[in-house]
Design an enzyme around this catalytic site. Sequence first.
Site, PDB file in Angstrom:
ATOM      1  N   CYS A  45     -42.852 117.678 -87.110  1.00 52.26           N
ATOM      2  CA  CYS A  45     -41.525 117.066 -87.265  1.00 52.26           C
ATOM      3  C   CYS A  45     -41.301 116.652 -88.725  1.00 52.26           C
ATOM      4  CB  CYS A  45     -41.323 115.915 -86.283  1.00 52.26           C
ATOM      5  SG  CYS A  45     -39.572 115.469 -86.118  1.00 52.26           S
ATOM      6  N   HIS A  96     -42.108 118.514 -81.176  1.00 51.95           N
ATOM      7  CA  HIS A  96     -43.260 117.628 -81.019  1.00 51.95           C
ATOM      8  C   HIS A  96     -44.233 118.204 -79.999  1.00 51.95           C
ATOM      9  CE1 HIS A  96     -41.939 114.163 -83.406  1.00 51.95           C
ATOM     10  NE2 HIS A  96     -40.723 114.559 -83.091  1.00 51.95           N
ATOM     11  N   GLU A 147     -47.083 117.189 -79.239  1.00 55.84           N
ATOM     12  CA  GLU A 147     -47.731 116.091 -78.504  1.00 55.84           C
ATOM     13  C   GLU A 147     -46.836 115.553 -77.394  1.00 55.84           C
ATOM     14  OE1 GLU A 147     -46.302 115.914 -81.384  1.00 55.84           O
ATOM     15  OE2 GLU A 147     -45.313 113.975 -81.658  1.00 55.84           O
TER      16      GLU A 147
END
EC number: 4.3.2.10
Lengths: 252, 212
Positions: B87, B192, B194
């Site tokens: 990001c 993202h 994650e």
Amino acid sequence: MLKMRVIPCLDVKDGRVVKGVNFVNLVDAGDPVAQAKIYDAAGADELTFLDITASSDNRDTLYDVVAKTAEACFMPLTVGGGVRKTEDIRKLLLAGADKVSINTAAVNNPDFVREAAEKFGDQCIVVSIDAKETAPGRFEIFTHGGRNPTGIDAVAFARRMAENGAGELLVTSMDRDGTRQGYNIALTRAIADAVNVPVIASGGVGNLEHLVEGIRDGHATAVLAASIFHFGQHSIAEAKAALAEAGLPVRR
Amino acid sequence: MTTVVIDYGAGNLRSVAKALGTVAAESRAGEVIVSDDPTVIRRANRIVLPGVGAFADCKKGLESRPGVIDALAQSVLEAGRPFLGICVGMQLMATEGVEYGTHPGLDWIKGKVVKLTPDDPGLKIPQMGWNDLKLRSAHPVFAGLESGDHGYFVHSYHFITDRPEDVLAAVDYGGEITAVIGRDNLIGVQFHPEKSQKVGLKLLANFLAWKP
């Protein structure tokens, strides 16, 4: 293409879920981390924690819950309730929240939203707008869970929040919340059409058609619900199937 | 093997470290540590720069950690260790960014980070949510992934590369926008991983196994 989001919401008080989901085979129905894991596995697009802790003394409990949830879940987590200072935001983000939702502090001091957006980026600042329809087509901001009128026009406030850097607006109809009669579509649409940031519809979902209405008629790009997911009335997959059947793009 | 997640005061460090830690444990890919110590960064086998926040604030955070930018340059540019920016961490790889004023980036991948301006005025800013990836490369970090898999995006600014071949994947948001960039030992993802459930964890596992 970007997909419409289905967001379950858990009300958390002193680190325990008080309005959440009674999943079968869940040993401890009050454990927010266990519930979050189940939603993660079910393919929820995001998760929202609303901290309704009565006392601010228990704030550390919330950070701990957010941290444990972030360890166990790999989807975006928004935390709202009691966010008043940039330090609160930093602590939540460091604990593992992806976005924070600001409510009363934004009403009391709209510049706080600008300060927060400049510090942490627009995308992690959600402004939560609680409004009631006081006359047909007239929407007023209320605080304290819908008890205190402010005299502030909800649509004008929404515009101002977007200008101040809110990355997203969580629009809750206080006159529908908990009624299961559906979102206040007029409110959702008035705000969604007035701003250029994403709007999450909230408050009043009783069935899957209400989710469709929030997006199709209310022009929201995400739908938040709590009670329809209670007791397994509907699953995340059913919610997405209903949206897809109505021709709305979803991730499955 | 050690993977370091750079701690620069901003960013969702914990989420990134936990996701990497989870896949590292599954694939026996060594330890994941969070640090702003230049010595640790120089010794690490892999480097991850996460990011949530504003471009300038993140850049300032990096600069305020003594020796971190030099250590990054040594490990990544000179020693050629695998690097992943996420990001804003990906955006910082650019020549410059224009969020709240124009600010220089690391200039590792030539290009600019500019405000999203979708063709369709109905599309909201930020782009927030799940979008389907169009892979343009058979890069090792995409092993087991395919076009149509979704990543979770939250951003108002996007990376426009000078060289089209630096774009490894794109998404459609009122026109094609950059989702993944890379060259040599560098990878940057706008979404993202994650927070992208199975797809994201797969990409992170691939990164840990990648030998550029």
